[in-house]
Design a protein around this motif. Structure first.
Motif, short mmCIF file in Angstrom:
data_model
loop_
_atom_site.label_atom_id
_atom_site.label_comp_id
_atom_site.label_asym_id
_atom_site.label_seq_id
_atom_site.Cartn_x
_atom_site.Cartn_y
_atom_site.Cartn_z
N ILE A 62 37.51 30.76 42.22
CA ILE A 62 36.14 30.43 42.60
C ILE A 62 35.22 31.40 41.88
O ILE A 62 35.46 32.61 41.86
CB ILE A 62 35.93 30.58 44.11
CG1 ILE A 62 36.75 29.57 44.90
CG2 ILE A 62 34.45 30.40 44.47
CD1 ILE A 62 36.58 29.70 46.41
N PHE A 63 34.15 30.85 41.29
CA PHE A 63 33.09 31.69 40.73
C PHE A 63 31.94 31.69 41.73
O PHE A 63 31.46 30.62 42.12
CB PHE A 63 32.63 31.13 39.38
CG PHE A 63 33.66 31.26 38.30
CD1 PHE A 63 33.59 32.29 37.37
CD2 PHE A 63 34.72 30.37 38.21
CE1 PHE A 63 34.54 32.42 36.38
CE2 PHE A 63 35.68 30.49 37.22
CZ PHE A 63 35.59 31.51 36.29
N HIS A 64 31.50 32.88 42.15
CA HIS A 64 30.47 32.94 43.18
C HIS A 64 29.55 34.11 42.94
O HIS A 64 29.85 35.04 42.16
CB HIS A 64 31.11 33.04 44.57
CG HIS A 64 31.84 34.33 44.80
ND1 HIS A 64 31.29 35.40 45.45
CD2 HIS A 64 33.09 34.71 44.44
CE1 HIS A 64 32.17 36.39 45.50
NE2 HIS A 64 33.26 36.01 44.89
N SER A 65 28.42 34.09 43.62
CA SER A 65 27.44 35.16 43.53
C SER A 65 27.82 36.28 44.49
O SER A 65 28.05 36.04 45.67
CB SER A 65 26.04 34.63 43.87
OG SER A 65 25.14 35.69 44.12
N ALA A 66 27.86 37.50 43.97
CA ALA A 66 28.16 38.65 44.83
C ALA A 66 27.06 38.87 45.85
O ALA A 66 27.32 39.35 46.96
CB ALA A 66 28.35 39.90 43.98
N GLY A 67 25.83 38.51 45.51
CA GLY A 67 24.71 38.76 46.42
C GLY A 67 24.61 37.75 47.54
O GLY A 67 24.42 38.12 48.70
N THR A 68 24.77 36.48 47.22
CA THR A 68 24.57 35.43 48.22
C THR A 68 25.87 34.80 48.70
O THR A 68 25.90 34.17 49.75
CB THR A 68 23.68 34.32 47.64
OG1 THR A 68 24.38 33.67 46.56
CG2 THR A 68 22.36 34.88 47.14
N GLY A 69 26.94 34.94 47.92
CA GLY A 69 28.19 34.27 48.28
C GLY A 69 28.22 32.81 47.86
O GLY A 69 29.22 32.12 48.06
N ALA A 70 27.12 32.30 47.26
CA ALA A 70 27.06 30.90 46.86
C ALA A 70 28.08 30.60 45.77
O ALA A 70 28.25 31.36 44.82
CB ALA A 70 25.65 30.57 46.37
N VAL A 71 28.78 29.48 45.92
CA VAL A 71 29.82 29.08 44.97
C VAL A 71 29.19 28.31 43.82
O VAL A 71 28.49 27.31 44.03
CB VAL A 71 30.89 28.23 45.68
CG1 VAL A 71 31.91 27.72 44.67
CG2 VAL A 71 31.59 29.05 46.76
N ASP A 72 29.45 28.77 42.60
CA ASP A 72 28.92 28.12 41.40
C ASP A 72 29.95 27.24 40.71
O ASP A 72 29.59 26.35 39.94
CB ASP A 72 28.42 29.17 40.41
CG ASP A 72 27.28 30.00 40.98
OD1 ASP A 72 26.35 29.40 41.55
OD2 ASP A 72 27.33 31.24 40.85
N GLY A 73 31.22 27.50 40.95
CA GLY A 73 32.25 26.71 40.29
C GLY A 73 33.61 26.95 40.89
O GLY A 73 33.88 28.00 41.49
N VAL A 74 34.48 25.95 40.75
CA VAL A 74 35.86 26.03 41.22
C VAL A 74 36.75 25.58 40.07
O VAL A 74 36.44 24.60 39.38
CB VAL A 74 36.08 25.12 42.44
CG1 VAL A 74 37.57 24.98 42.76
CG2 VAL A 74 35.34 25.67 43.66
N VAL A 75 37.85 26.30 39.86
CA VAL A 75 38.78 25.95 38.78
C VAL A 75 40.18 25.80 39.36
O VAL A 75 40.71 26.72 39.99
CB VAL A 75 38.81 27.01 37.67
CG1 VAL A 75 39.61 26.50 36.47
CG2 VAL A 75 37.40 27.40 37.24
N GLY A 76 40.76 24.62 39.16
CA GLY A 76 42.15 24.38 39.50
C GLY A 76 42.98 24.37 38.23
O GLY A 76 42.47 24.09 37.15
N PHE A 77 44.26 24.66 38.35
CA PHE A 77 45.12 24.78 37.17
C PHE A 77 46.43 24.03 37.36
O PHE A 77 46.92 23.88 38.48
CB PHE A 77 45.46 26.25 36.90
CG PHE A 77 44.27 27.12 36.58
CD1 PHE A 77 43.84 27.27 35.27
CD2 PHE A 77 43.60 27.79 37.59
CE1 PHE A 77 42.75 28.08 34.97
CE2 PHE A 77 42.51 28.60 37.31
CZ PHE A 77 42.08 28.75 35.99
N ASN A 78 46.97 23.59 36.25
CA ASN A 78 48.36 23.15 36.21
C ASN A 78 49.08 24.12 35.29
O ASN A 78 48.61 24.43 34.19
CB ASN A 78 48.47 21.71 35.68
CG ASN A 78 49.82 21.10 36.00
OD1 ASN A 78 50.21 21.06 37.16
ND2 ASN A 78 50.52 20.61 34.99
#
Length: 307
Positions: A262-278
């Protein structure tokens, strides 16, 4: 004793609630969207409330039929919407930042049945093929029951599932690493990304890796899949240089049952992106599924921020 016939038994709401998680799992795998799955569950609950349960011997089987038929009705229109979708359509991710299931076997089973890789390939199937495959191969529903749900013969339903199984295999679904190996590959990817280390990325990426991205036309993302380790590594580092700020944090999470980020903001905790992998046996990443469309991240629980 009264000679009056007894009234039909009132629907037992507890029976629906007892099966809600299971029914939601069926709907999500059939539709690839929590939003659509929740709409289906709401309609199924209304039908359960008004149902005459006199002849309902198995509430779960009855409700599975209702949910499947509602999903089947939605799949046609959903497919048309996705064909006109800007860029590549990816499933709405299922994200958990809590502890993993109790055992590696449970984690492997969950990841296999709901992985981004499988859900993406299921988009290539017809509604009937998808329903037959999901119900039989994922939830072990018998062909007689599936046939009644789809208004087809058991033999025709077996053929649907067999054709779906073949198309899933031909659709590029790759063998997967064990959970520990998968996690190590994801951690290596995250570390190399944070360092801006192109050689580190190349070492963890399969030569034929495929980068899938879904911005929905709202957030800029690659409109088509990107192929090959060199192109993907350079794309990742370009995105890091352009979009990541000192406030951005990369956190580990379970993405559709498998280790992801998960990519998120350290200040707000808002999630900017999610990456799943195979990840293939041997520890190389063969596919990355990047969801940055904010409409598909609305249900992702923000990372807890501590002062």
């Amino acid at each position: 004793m009264s000679d009056q016939p007894s009234a039909p038994a009132a629907p037992d709401p507890d029976a629906f609630e007892a099966n809600r998680r299971y029914l939601g799992s069926v709907a999500y795998r059939l539709l690839g969207s929590f939003t659509d799955a929740e709409d289906v569950l709401q309609e199924a609950w209304l039908r359960w409330q008004s149902a005459d349960r006199t002849d309902v011997a198995d509430p779960r089987a009855f409700l599975t039929t209702v949910v499947t038929r509602l999903c089947y009705d939605q799949l046609g229109s959903a497919r048309a919407r996705r064909e006109s979708y800007f860029g590549e359509w990816l499933p709405e991710p299922s994200v958990s930042t809590t502890a993993a299931p109790a055992s590696p076997a449970e984690l492997a089973e969950l990841g296999e049945s709901v992985s981004m890789a499988l859900l993406t390939v299921l988009e290539q199937l017809t509604p009937a093929e998808r329903a037959a495959f999901v119900l039989h191969d994922v939830f072990a529903v018998g062909f007689d029951e599936i046939a009644a749900t789809l208004d087809r013969s058991p033999d025709a339903t077996r053929q649907l599932a067999s054709r779906a199984r073949r198309r899933v295999k031909e659709g590029g679904r790759r063998s997967t690493a064990d959970p520990a190996e998968h996690r190590q590959a994801v951690e290596a990817f995250a570390a190399a990304t944070a360092r801006g280390d192109i050689l580190g990325l190349m070492n963890v990426l399969d030569p034929d890796v495929v980068w899938h991205a879904d911005g929905g036309g709202i957030v800029r993302a690659a409109a088509r899949p990107v192929f090959g380790a060199d192109k993907v590594a350079r794309l990742v580092l370009g995105l890091v240089a352009k979009w990541l700020t000192p406030d951005t944090r990369i956190a580990s999470a379970l993405v559709n049952g498998l280790p992801g980020l998960i990519f998120h903001s350290a200040g707000t905790g808002a999630v900017d992106g999610v990456v799943g992998f195979n990840v293939s046996p041997g520890g190389r990443i063969t596919d990355a599924y990047v969801v940055v469309n904010p409409e598909k991240l609305a249900r992702v629980t923000p990372v807890t921020v501590t002062s």
